[in-house]
Design an enzyme around this catalytic site. Structure first.
Site, PDB file in Angstrom:
ATOM      1  N   ASP A  86       0.868  -1.183   0.000  1.00  0.00           N
ATOM      2  CA  ASP A  86       0.000   0.000   0.000  1.00  0.00           C
ATOM      3  C   ASP A  86       0.900   1.227   0.000  1.00  0.00           C
ATOM      4  OD1 ASP A  86      -1.969   1.943   0.405  1.00  0.00           O
ATOM      5  OD2 ASP A  86      -3.122   0.663   1.751  1.00  0.00           O
ATOM      6  N   ASP A  97      -3.311   7.474  -3.134  1.00  0.00           N
ATOM      7  CA  ASP A  97      -3.290   6.345  -2.192  1.00  0.00           C
ATOM      8  C   ASP A  97      -3.663   5.112  -3.018  1.00  0.00           C
ATOM      9  OD1 ASP A  97      -3.585   4.617  -0.043  1.00  0.00           O
ATOM     10  OD2 ASP A  97      -5.214   5.735   0.915  1.00  0.00           O
ATOM     11  N   HIS A 157     -12.163   6.021   1.672  1.00  0.00           N
ATOM     12  CA  HIS A 157     -12.242   7.300   2.386  1.00  0.00           C
ATOM     13  C   HIS A 157     -11.977   8.467   1.454  1.00  0.00           C
ATOM     14  CE1 HIS A 157      -7.781   7.054   2.272  1.00  0.00           C
ATOM     15  NE2 HIS A 157      -8.014   5.755   2.387  1.00  0.00           N
ATOM     16  N   HIS A 165      -7.395  10.590   5.809  1.00  0.00           N
ATOM     17  CA  HIS A 165      -8.816  10.313   6.036  1.00  0.00           C
ATOM     18  C   HIS A 165      -9.514  11.649   6.263  1.00  0.00           C
ATOM     19  CE1 HIS A 165      -8.634   5.894   6.296  1.00  0.00           C
ATOM     20  NE2 HIS A 165      -7.366   6.142   6.581  1.00  0.00           N
ATOM     21  N   GLU A 191     -11.005   1.132  -1.796  1.00  0.00           N
ATOM     22  CA  GLU A 191     -10.091   0.037  -1.447  1.00  0.00           C
ATOM     23  C   GLU A 191     -10.787  -1.174  -0.841  1.00  0.00           C
ATOM     24  OE1 GLU A 191      -7.305   0.914   1.755  1.00  0.00           O
ATOM     25  OE2 GLU A 191      -8.244   2.862   2.083  1.00  0.00           O
ATOM     26  N   GLU A 289      -6.361  -0.943  -4.355  1.00  0.00           N
ATOM     27  CA  GLU A 289      -6.827   0.420  -4.066  1.00  0.00           C
ATOM     28  C   GLU A 289      -6.409   1.365  -5.180  1.00  0.00           C
ATOM     29  OE1 GLU A 289      -5.033   2.151  -0.551  1.00  0.00           O
ATOM     30  OE2 GLU A 289      -6.650   3.627  -0.359  1.00  0.00           O
TER      31      GLU A 289
HETATM   32 MN    MN Z   1      -3.806   2.796   1.002  1.00  0.00          MN
HETATM   33 MN    MN Z   2      -6.574   4.267   1.704  1.00  0.00          MN
END
Ligand code: MN
Ligand code: MN
Length: 309
Positions: A86, A97, A157, A165, A191, A289
């Site tokens: 990630d 992200d 998010h 977030h 994600e 994601e």
């Molecule tokens: Mn992530």
């Molecule tokens: Mn994330």
């Protein structure tokens, strides 16, 4: 509408993240140290002119998230494993992200493919004004079709400037709680996490590697000396983005001292830990994601140009 400069930064962060993913795919193999993977990813981000938006997570098998290597971490990618990487990139605070899953076990390929499909279908369901719950329904339907569970207590998010977030949630299941709409002018991380286990994660007690500085000004004022120095360095380098001990070792040759300092600040709630998360029944967990920017009527997948509409 998002202004030109922020748009450019979001797109640039996404491009860097996309290229870094390709590098990560080639690095992850059984026998490789997760420390080398994380540092490799973070070096490429820097080399491409981006900055890390959070410590690279290299989470293996039943570990769902928040596992970043510590200083000197000897852990390696096991044979027959499933590895999630990630990656967070930011340009001027605008974040990409994104995460991928790789597996070295033929029995886990279906789980990995199901998760990729869940994400692709979720992305196709996004239009300006779509209900976040509608996206969650799509994810859960794909998981069920394959006979897997979604991780119900992990979700996508919204993203904000220097904020991972930013307040909105995109569930990975058909939630009955109203979650609001996805709107133009905002960026979101979508994600899905799928598992062959029960479908929940829990914190691994006493194993935290990722931290973030509190935004509570009162508790920030309660520190002095060495602690204040560390806080001011974290604040200027990472602002409100997550960090890890590896990222502070350049200023702290004494690793044990650094760890004690971090623990003291955690006890004072000046920094907050994100414990490692594992699937409650030790099921394997796969995750993909992408970051989406809704711009007018366009749905731009900043971290994957092939998926933009
Ligand atoms: Mn992530
Ligand atoms: Mn994330």
């Amino acid at each position: 509408m998002i202004d030109e400069e922020s748009l450019r930064a979001y797109l640039r962060a996404g491009e860097v993240a996309y290229r870094v993913k390709r590098v990560a795919e080639s690095m992850v193999k059984p026998g490789v140290r997760i420390l080398d993977i994380a540092e490799g990813v973070e070096n490429v981000i820097r080399g491409l002119g981006g900055k890390s938006a959070f410590p690279t997570n290299v989470s293996i098998n039943e570990i769902a998230a928040h596992r970043t290597p510590y200083i000197g971490d000897p852990s390696i990618v096991p044979e027959e494993s499933l590895v999630k990487v990630d990656i967070g990139v930011h340009v001027n605070g605008y974040i990409a992200d994104t995460a991928i899953t790789l597996t070295f076990n033929d029995k886990l390929i279906r789980l990995t493919e199901a998760t990729r499909e869940a994400l692709n279908r979720a992305l196709l369901s996004i239009t300006p004004g779509v209900q976040a719950n509608a996206v969650g329904r799509v994810v859960e339907a794909v998981a069920r079709n394959y006979g897997f569970n979604v991780i119900r207590n992990l979700s996508g998010h919204s993203l904000g400037r220097y904020l991972i977030h930013a307040g909105d949630t995109i569930p990975n299941h058909a939630s009955r709680i109203p979650m609001g709409k996805l709107v133009s002018g905002k960026a979101y991380a979508v994600e899905p996490f799928l598992t062959n286990g029960r479908g929940y994660v829990e914190e691994v007690k006493g194993f935290t590697q990722i931290y973030v500085l509190t935004t509570n000004v009162k508790s920030l004022k309660r520190v002095e000396g060495d602690e204040a120095q560390l806080v001011s360095s974290i604040s200027s380098r990472f602002r409100t983005l997550p960090f890890c001990e590896r990222w502070l070792k350049d200023e702290h040759a004494d690793v044990e001292g650094l760890r004690m300092l971090i623990q003291k600040l955690v006890r004072k709630s000046v920094i907050v830990g994100y414990p490692v998360l594992k699937e409650v029944s030790d099921g394997f967990v796969a995750q993909f994601e992408e970051t989406v920017l809704i711009h007018g009527n366009d749905v731009i997948v900043t971290t994957n140009p092939e998926l933009s509409r």
